[in-house]
Design a protein around this motif. Structure first.
Motif, PDB file in Angstrom:
ATOM      1  N   VAL A  98      50.676  24.755  69.443  1.00  0.00           N
ATOM      2  CA  VAL A  98      50.383  26.224  68.482  1.00  0.00           C
ATOM      3  C   VAL A  98      51.502  27.116  69.048  1.00  0.00           C
ATOM      4  O   VAL A  98      51.775  27.140  70.214  1.00  0.00           O
ATOM      5  CB  VAL A  98      49.293  26.641  68.756  1.00  0.00           C
ATOM      6  CG1 VAL A  98      48.942  27.972  67.885  1.00  0.00           C
ATOM      7  CG2 VAL A  98      48.037  25.659  68.546  1.00  0.00           C
ATOM      8  N   THR A  99      52.018  27.993  68.075  1.00  0.00           N
ATOM      9  CA  THR A  99      53.158  28.678  68.259  1.00  0.00           C
ATOM     10  C   THR A  99      52.711  30.022  68.730  1.00  0.00           C
ATOM     11  O   THR A  99      51.171  30.143  68.837  1.00  0.00           O
ATOM     12  CB  THR A  99      53.899  29.204  66.970  1.00  0.00           C
ATOM     13  OG1 THR A  99      53.007  29.607  65.790  1.00  0.00           O
ATOM     14  CG2 THR A  99      54.468  28.011  66.403  1.00  0.00           C
ATOM     15  N   THR A 100      53.339  30.922  69.054  1.00  0.00           N
ATOM     16  CA  THR A 100      52.576  32.026  69.588  1.00  0.00           C
ATOM     17  C   THR A 100      52.173  33.028  68.473  1.00  0.00           C
ATOM     18  O   THR A 100      51.351  33.855  68.752  1.00  0.00           O
ATOM     19  CB  THR A 100      53.888  33.131  70.406  1.00  0.00           C
ATOM     20  OG1 THR A 100      54.843  33.243  69.344  1.00  0.00           O
ATOM     21  CG2 THR A 100      54.229  32.343  71.715  1.00  0.00           C
ATOM     22  N   ASP A 103      50.105  29.469  64.603  1.00  0.00           N
ATOM     23  CA  ASP A 103      50.253  28.416  63.776  1.00  0.00           C
ATOM     24  C   ASP A 103      50.480  27.130  64.325  1.00  0.00           C
ATOM     25  O   ASP A 103      51.034  27.046  65.475  1.00  0.00           O
ATOM     26  CB  ASP A 103      51.553  28.866  62.720  1.00  0.00           C
ATOM     27  CG  ASP A 103      51.399  29.974  62.000  1.00  0.00           C
ATOM     28  OD1 ASP A 103      50.296  30.420  61.749  1.00  0.00           O
ATOM     29  OD2 ASP A 103      52.310  30.804  61.798  1.00  0.00           O
ATOM     30  N   VAL A 104      50.307  25.987  63.695  1.00  0.00           N
ATOM     31  CA  VAL A 104      50.576  24.832  63.941  1.00  0.00           C
ATOM     32  C   VAL A 104      52.043  24.491  64.146  1.00  0.00           C
ATOM     33  O   VAL A 104      52.766  24.783  63.021  1.00  0.00           O
ATOM     34  CB  VAL A 104      49.960  23.648  63.272  1.00  0.00           C
ATOM     35  CG1 VAL A 104      50.450  22.056  63.868  1.00  0.00           C
ATOM     36  CG2 VAL A 104      48.457  23.747  63.274  1.00  0.00           C
ATOM     37  N   ALA A 105      52.563  24.348  65.328  1.00  0.00           N
ATOM     38  CA  ALA A 105      54.273  24.252  65.342  1.00  0.00           C
ATOM     39  C   ALA A 105      54.782  22.622  64.614  1.00  0.00           C
ATOM     40  O   ALA A 105      53.943  21.810  64.544  1.00  0.00           O
ATOM     41  CB  ALA A 105      54.697  23.960  66.835  1.00  0.00           C
ATOM     42  N   THR A 106      56.049  22.747  64.308  1.00  0.00           N
ATOM     43  CA  THR A 106      56.649  21.522  64.090  1.00  0.00           C
ATOM     44  C   THR A 106      57.706  21.399  64.843  1.00  0.00           C
ATOM     45  O   THR A 106      58.676  22.045  65.071  1.00  0.00           O
ATOM     46  CB  THR A 106      57.162  21.978  62.495  1.00  0.00           C
ATOM     47  OG1 THR A 106      56.088  22.382  61.739  1.00  0.00           O
ATOM     48  CG2 THR A 106      58.057  20.551  61.881  1.00  0.00           C
ATOM     49  N   ALA A 113      50.217  18.022  65.441  1.00  0.00           N
ATOM     50  CA  ALA A 113      48.686  18.187  65.458  1.00  0.00           C
ATOM     51  C   ALA A 113      48.303  16.486  65.416  1.00  0.00           C
ATOM     52  O   ALA A 113      48.828  15.824  64.779  1.00  0.00           O
ATOM     53  CB  ALA A 113      47.746  18.665  64.435  1.00  0.00           C
ATOM     54  N   ALA A 114      47.411  16.157  66.310  1.00  0.00           N
ATOM     55  CA  ALA A 114      46.888  14.801  66.412  1.00  0.00           C
ATOM     56  C   ALA A 114      45.438  14.722  66.577  1.00  0.00           C
ATOM     57  O   ALA A 114      44.940  15.777  67.444  1.00  0.00           O
ATOM     58  CB  ALA A 114      47.655  14.114  67.622  1.00  0.00           C
ATOM     59  N   GLY A 115      44.651  13.773  66.028  1.00  0.00           N
ATOM     60  CA  GLY A 115      43.233  13.684  66.062  1.00  0.00           C
ATOM     61  C   GLY A 115      42.707  14.277  64.957  1.00  0.00           C
ATOM     62  O   GLY A 115      43.259  14.877  64.005  1.00  0.00           O
ATOM     63  N   GLN A 116      40.975  13.994  64.907  1.00  0.00           N
ATOM     64  CA  GLN A 116      40.509  14.663  63.913  1.00  0.00           C
ATOM     65  C   GLN A 116      40.324  15.985  63.981  1.00  0.00           C
ATOM     66  O   GLN A 116      40.435  16.803  65.144  1.00  0.00           O
ATOM     67  CB  GLN A 116      39.085  14.152  64.293  1.00  0.00           C
ATOM     68  CG  GLN A 116      39.088  12.497  64.050  1.00  0.00           C
ATOM     69  CD  GLN A 116      37.813  12.057  64.314  1.00  0.00           C
ATOM     70  OE1 GLN A 116      36.613  12.720  64.366  1.00  0.00           O
ATOM     71  NE2 GLN A 116      37.399  10.730  64.467  1.00  0.00           N
TER      72      GLN A 116
END
Length: 145
Positions: A98-100, A103-106, A113-116
């Motif tokens: 996660v970014t500061t 948001d989910v980072a790229t 993001a991994a997993g359910q």
């Protein structure tokens, strides 16, 4: 003469016994609950996975918490990355970078993001570590339920 102490001794002994029984009923079930029920979170697994990722799998042992870009992108690109973590079969996990801003980072074009996704009614345990990727600060969040 000496029997006057018997009632006081009996009252003290019964009081200590009742306090001990009340303590056992109040605290012992709460102590073993996180490790006994398969439907609840697992703080030991969440912290172990977070430490493993930020010190060994995604980073160099010489620079823990500084994630390698290629390893991190490869981990999140692997659709089966969660199954490679040391986790019991009946547990589920989600690992997100996660970014500061929250948001989910790229990383290298891969959504980190991994997993359910965690369902709303799941009793999940969350462990997070502050990490850097090429000097930028992120939070690695591990959820286990």
């Amino acid at each position: 003469m000496s029997r006057a102490q018997t009632t006081m001794d009996f009252a003290a002994g019964v009081s200590i016994f009742l306090v001990t029984v009340a303590f056992a009923f109040a605290f012992v079930p709460g102590i073993i609950t996180p490790f006994a029920d398969p439907d609840v979170g697992d703080p030991v697994s969440a912290n172990r996975i977070a430490d493993d990722l930020v010190t060994d799998r995604l980073a160099s042992p010489n620079q823990p918490y500084a994630l390698d870009t290629e390893r991190t992108a490869a981990f999140f690109a692997d659709g089966d990355a969660i199954s490679e973590l040391a986790l019991r079969d009946y547990k589920s996990a989600n690992v997100t970078l996660v970014t500061t801003a929250g948001d989910v980072a790229t990383i290298d074009g891969e959504r980190a993001a991994a997993g359910q996704s965690v369902s709303a009614d799941a009793d999940a345990t969350v462990a997070w570590r502050s990490v850097t990727v090429v000097g930028d600060r992120y939070e690695l969040v591990v959820k286990v339920w």
